[in-house]
Scaffold this motif. Structure first.
Motif, mmCIF file in Angstrom:
data_model
loop_
_atom_site.group_PDB
_atom_site.id
_atom_site.type_symbol
_atom_site.label_atom_id
_atom_site.label_comp_id
_atom_site.label_asym_id
_atom_site.label_seq_id
_atom_site.Cartn_x
_atom_site.Cartn_y
_atom_site.Cartn_z
ATOM 1 N N VAL A 63 59.881 75.674 30.016
ATOM 2 C CA VAL A 63 59.008 74.944 30.941
ATOM 3 C C VAL A 63 58.405 73.733 30.255
ATOM 4 C CG1 VAL A 63 56.832 75.060 32.205
ATOM 5 C CG2 VAL A 63 58.457 76.923 32.380
ATOM 6 N N ARG A 64 57.991 73.916 28.997
ATOM 7 C CA ARG A 64 57.373 72.810 28.272
ATOM 8 C C ARG A 64 58.378 71.705 27.949
ATOM 9 N NH1 ARG A 64 52.498 73.808 26.067
ATOM 10 N NH2 ARG A 64 52.943 72.770 24.100
ATOM 11 N N LEU A 65 59.656 72.055 27.904
ATOM 12 C CA LEU A 65 60.691 71.037 27.733
ATOM 13 C C LEU A 65 60.918 70.272 29.040
ATOM 14 C CD1 LEU A 65 63.126 73.218 25.617
ATOM 15 C CD2 LEU A 65 62.141 71.041 24.847
ATOM 16 N N ILE A 66 60.769 70.994 30.165
ATOM 17 C CA ILE A 66 60.990 70.363 31.474
ATOM 18 C C ILE A 66 59.868 69.372 31.789
ATOM 19 C CG2 ILE A 66 61.041 70.795 33.984
ATOM 20 C CD1 ILE A 66 62.530 73.461 33.294
ATOM 21 N N ASN A 67 58.622 69.717 31.436
ATOM 22 C CA ASN A 67 57.562 68.735 31.703
ATOM 23 C C ASN A 67 57.238 67.882 30.476
ATOM 24 O OD1 ASN A 67 55.949 70.428 30.238
ATOM 25 N ND2 ASN A 67 54.799 71.202 31.983
ATOM 26 N N VAL A 74 67.622 66.858 28.398
ATOM 27 C CA VAL A 74 66.847 67.316 29.555
ATOM 28 C C VAL A 74 66.728 66.148 30.532
ATOM 29 C CG1 VAL A 74 64.635 68.240 30.348
ATOM 30 C CG2 VAL A 74 65.482 68.857 28.070
ATOM 31 N N SER A 75 67.179 66.360 31.779
ATOM 32 C CA SER A 75 67.007 65.348 32.820
ATOM 33 C C SER A 75 66.142 65.911 33.928
ATOM 34 C CB SER A 75 68.355 64.937 33.425
ATOM 35 O OG SER A 75 69.110 64.234 32.479
ATOM 36 N N VAL A 76 65.195 65.107 34.386
ATOM 37 C CA VAL A 76 64.306 65.518 35.466
ATOM 38 C C VAL A 76 64.246 64.400 36.492
ATOM 39 C CG1 VAL A 76 61.952 66.185 36.065
ATOM 40 C CG2 VAL A 76 62.929 66.966 33.919
ATOM 41 N N LEU A 77 64.467 64.730 37.749
ATOM 42 C CA LEU A 77 64.425 63.749 38.832
ATOM 43 C C LEU A 77 65.329 62.551 38.537
ATOM 44 C CD1 LEU A 77 60.618 64.123 39.310
ATOM 45 C CD2 LEU A 77 62.242 64.431 41.169
ATOM 46 N N GLY A 78 66.502 62.847 37.994
ATOM 47 C CA GLY A 78 67.504 61.807 37.777
ATOM 48 C C GLY A 78 67.291 60.961 36.536
ATOM 49 N N ARG A 83 55.824 63.054 34.999
ATOM 50 C CA ARG A 83 54.874 64.178 34.988
ATOM 51 C C ARG A 83 54.062 64.234 36.277
ATOM 52 N NH1 ARG A 83 53.156 63.200 29.323
ATOM 53 N NH2 ARG A 83 54.527 64.466 28.001
ATOM 54 N N ARG A 84 53.793 63.084 36.873
ATOM 55 C CA ARG A 84 53.029 63.059 38.122
ATOM 56 C C ARG A 84 53.790 63.701 39.272
ATOM 57 N NH1 ARG A 84 52.522 58.907 40.300
ATOM 58 N NH2 ARG A 84 50.555 58.818 41.397
ATOM 59 N N LYS A 85 55.104 63.809 39.120
ATOM 60 C CA LYS A 85 55.942 64.437 40.164
ATOM 61 C C LYS A 85 56.096 65.934 39.936
ATOM 62 C CE LYS A 85 57.126 60.639 42.375
ATOM 63 N NZ LYS A 85 56.460 60.490 43.674
ATOM 64 N N ILE A 86 55.436 66.440 38.880
ATOM 65 C CA ILE A 86 55.556 67.858 38.547
ATOM 66 C C ILE A 86 54.180 68.513 38.603
ATOM 67 C CG2 ILE A 86 56.275 69.525 36.799
ATOM 68 C CD1 ILE A 86 58.127 67.414 35.621
ATOM 69 N N GLY A 87 54.020 69.480 39.491
ATOM 70 C CA GLY A 87 52.780 70.264 39.545
ATOM 71 C C GLY A 87 52.959 71.538 38.740
#
Ligand code: ADP
Ligand code: ADP
Length: 238
Positions: A54-58, A68-72, A87-91
């Motif tokens: 989880v800490r890698l994802i955010n 690691v890719s998040v939201l493209g 980070r603002r797109k992740i709650g």
């Protein structure tokens, strides 16, 4: 459509007191794809590497190797300044709720809106809407200590949703709750997914939680993703 992609991710930590040579591998060659709209369960015993994932994802941690890719966006080596919009797109919601004890329910929910410099009247409207959604309109002026565990987690969810994230990361979000309250909170998370189309990543050691609301699941053990697929297939009797 992929919203989170981990590819051969390794995360090593220097071990406490082990000298320069000692490292522990918290995540070991983990690959997985979370699609937009998923309720994606990550299940495994304590120490399996779920929190580190989880800490890698955010982007609170960076991988030792892998991507690691998040939201493209490939966030693997992204500078800190460019991480903020992602980070603002992740709650996030947590096992111990992490509410501010000196703020009321409404103030807790408004906090991310203040950080984002929303206009006061917009803040108030958004908080009212969220209080309604999580069923706590009557409790707006209470303090966390006056709430039950389930109510605290509903405040946590409202706060996490305040700025309209696309992804909600839930780290053992029901682990401190009794079975009935767990069902209540899961029902709310299901509505978050269905009504707002928010992708949910659910870290838990509780298999029944994943079976009840997730559509996909990754099973972690000793840092590895040992199984990944549709919940129905992964939990199917052999
Ligand atoms: P889980 O969330 O599944 O309980 P964690 O990701 O917290 O697992 O931990 C996985 C392993 O990595 C554990 O052995 C843990 O002690 C270790 N670990 C996690 N974070 C750190 C850290 N910051 N420094 C050293 N070791 C860590
Ligand atoms: P969890 O309940 O998710 O396993 P812990 O209570 O074990 O978390 O750890 C809390 C914090 O300490 C986390 O930030 C984690 O990364 C860090 N941590 C966990 N294990 C170690 C370790 N062996 N050395 C250093 N930090 C650790």
């Amino acid at each position: 459509e992929p919203i989170i992609v981990l590819s051969h991710v390794v995360k090593e930590f220097r071990q406490r007191g082990a000298g320069a040579a000692g490292t522990a591998r918290a995540v070991d060659d983990a690959s997985l794809v979370v699609d937009a709209g998923d309720i994606f369960g990550i299940i495994g015993y304590s120490g399996a590497g779920k929190s580190t994932l989880v800490r890698l994802i955010n982007a609170l941690e960076r991988p030792t190797s892998g991507t690691v890719s998040v939201l493209g966006t490939d966030i693997t080596a992204l500078p800190e300044s460019k991480l903020r919009p992602i980070r603002r797109k992740i709650g996030m919601i947590f096992q111990q709720f992490n509410l501010f004890s000196t703020k009321t329910v409404a103030q807790n929910i408004a906090y991310p809106l203040q950080l984002d410099h929303w206009r006061k009247d917009y803040q108030e409207r958004r908080v009212a809407e969220l209080l309604e959604f999580v069923g706590l309109a009557e409790h707006a002026d209470k303090y966390p200590s006056q709430l039950s565990g389930g109510q605290k987690q509903r405040v946590g969810i409202a706060r996490a949703l305040a700025t309209n994230p696309e992804i909600l990361l839930a780290d053992e979000a029901t682990s401190a709750l009794d079975p009935e309250t767990t069902n209540e909170v899961m029902g709310l998370l299901k509505r978050v997914n269905e009504e707002f189309g928010i992708t949910i990543v659910l870290i838990t050691h509780q298999m029944n939680v994943v079976q009840q609301i997730a559509n996909r699941v990754a099973v972690m053990s000793a840092g590895r993703v040992v199984e990944c697929g549709d919940v129905y297939d992964v939990f199917a009797a052999p």
